[in-house]
Design a protein around this motif. Structure first.
Motif: not given
Length: 349
Positions: A291-295, A297-298, A326, A329
């Motif tokens: 997923s996107d890093w923001s997801i 992280e949250k 990756d 990540v």
């Protein structure tokens, strides 16, 4: 010499730590380019038979990701040939067994396991890592009796474990004989791993989630109690883990284990509310690593916050790293876990 990082061991004992320790199931390999290059030349079995190569694969994620523990690179079926099981790990399939268990006679034919005789290369790898190469704990491991029995009865991986569950309830005498045989092997194997230098142990009951609570209590819990009671004598943290087994977490909390491993289906907060009093390990859904890093992280911060409500949390994925992840990540994730948890611990003190 670099200072030994014992954060994971302290968290497993329920002690307060400066940061939340982290390691990832299947961190040794899978998505690492260095590992993929090795796998082009060697199979899993061939890697485990070469202690220097196996040690390299085991320590690689510690160097790449800065995690707080290494997990030994091998398979849960590694000790089975020692007791007379003809098992091969087939690429893209998993363990395939050509002499499956069909009766108590087959179980009576199984031999006794001796790690020094049957898996000396594993012990050599552990010694090499723990004495010379690691500044973090090495986690040794074994498969649990139900999971190993499922391969032995089905003849390989299964989606539903129909033969295994039928054998379990229809042939209880044979089933408990098999459980005892596998328990003896596991205790012997793990004791040898600890003697060689493993500092913590995880028992993978990967497929036990296929059972309901009542069958677990009758057919599995007694043998798990015996295994963990014996391994307690080794004086290293003991972690229990399974996939899709949230309904069994409370049963595991009763066992003589130090840490209850949670997959992503059971939030830590809910586990605590349901009476899980022991240190816990987990439990980011590995799929989210795409997923996107923001997801990421949250979700990670939320898991850390839940874990910090009580001392004793080891961060992990809810299951293993898969090949598409990756490595960068995982490196970023480890740094986030260390930094964010340290800030939160400091803010609370």
């Amino acid at each position: 010499m670099t200072t030994f990082n014992d954060t994971l061991l302290r968290a497993a004992r329920g002690e307060r730590t400066e940061h939340t320790p982290v390691w990832y199931m299947r961190q040794a390999g899978r998505s690492q380019p260095e590992y993929r290059a090795i796998k082009e030349k060697y199979s899993l079995e061939e890697i485990t038979l070469q202690p220097e190569l196996c040690a390299y694969v085991t320590r690689l994620p510690v160097e790449n990701y800065n995690v707080d523990a290494a997990i030994l690179y091998k398979d849960i079926v590694t000790p089975l040939p020692g007791i007379g099981v003809d098992v091969k790990i087939k690429a893209g399939v998993g363990p395939v067994i050509s002499n499956p268990i069909r009766s108590i006679t087959d179980i009576e034919k199984l031999g006794e396991f001796n790690a020094k005789e049957h898996t000396p290369y594993v012990l050599e790898t552990i010694k090499m890592l723990s004495e010379e190469q690691l500044n973090v704990p090495l986690i040794g491991f074994a498969g649990a009796p139900f999971t190993l029995a499922s391969y032995m009865i089905e003849g390989g991986p299964s989606r539903n474990y129909n033969k295994t569950k039928s054998f379990m309830v229809s042939e209880p005498q044979a089933w408990f004989a098999l459980m005892d045989k596998l328990a003896d092997m596991i205790i012997s194997d793990i004791s040898a791993q600890v003697e060689a230098g493993a500092k913590a142990i995880q028992i993978f009951d990967s497929w036990v989630g296929a059972l309901n609570v009542e069958d677990y209590r009758v057919f599995i819990k007694p043998i798990m109690t015996r295994i963990f009671a014996e391994l307690k004598k080794e004086n290293v943290p003991l972690i229990q883990f399974g996939v899709g087994a949230s309904h069994l977490a409370k049963e595991w909390n009763d066992l003589p284990v130090d840490v209850v491993g949670l997959d992503w289906r059971l939030p830590i907060k809910e586990a605590r509310a349901n009476g899980i009093t022991k240190p816990v390990q987990g439990n980011l859904d590995p799929s989210l690593l795409l997923s996107d890093w923001s997801i990421i992280e949250k979700r990670t911060k939320d898991i850390i916050d839940q874990g910090l409500e009580m001392p004793g949390h080891i961060f992990n994925l809810g299951h293993g790293v898969f090949p598409e992840v990756d490595p960068e990540v995982l490196k970023l994730l480890t740094a986030l876990i260390h930094e964010y948890s340290a800030q939160q611990i400091q803010a609370r003190s």
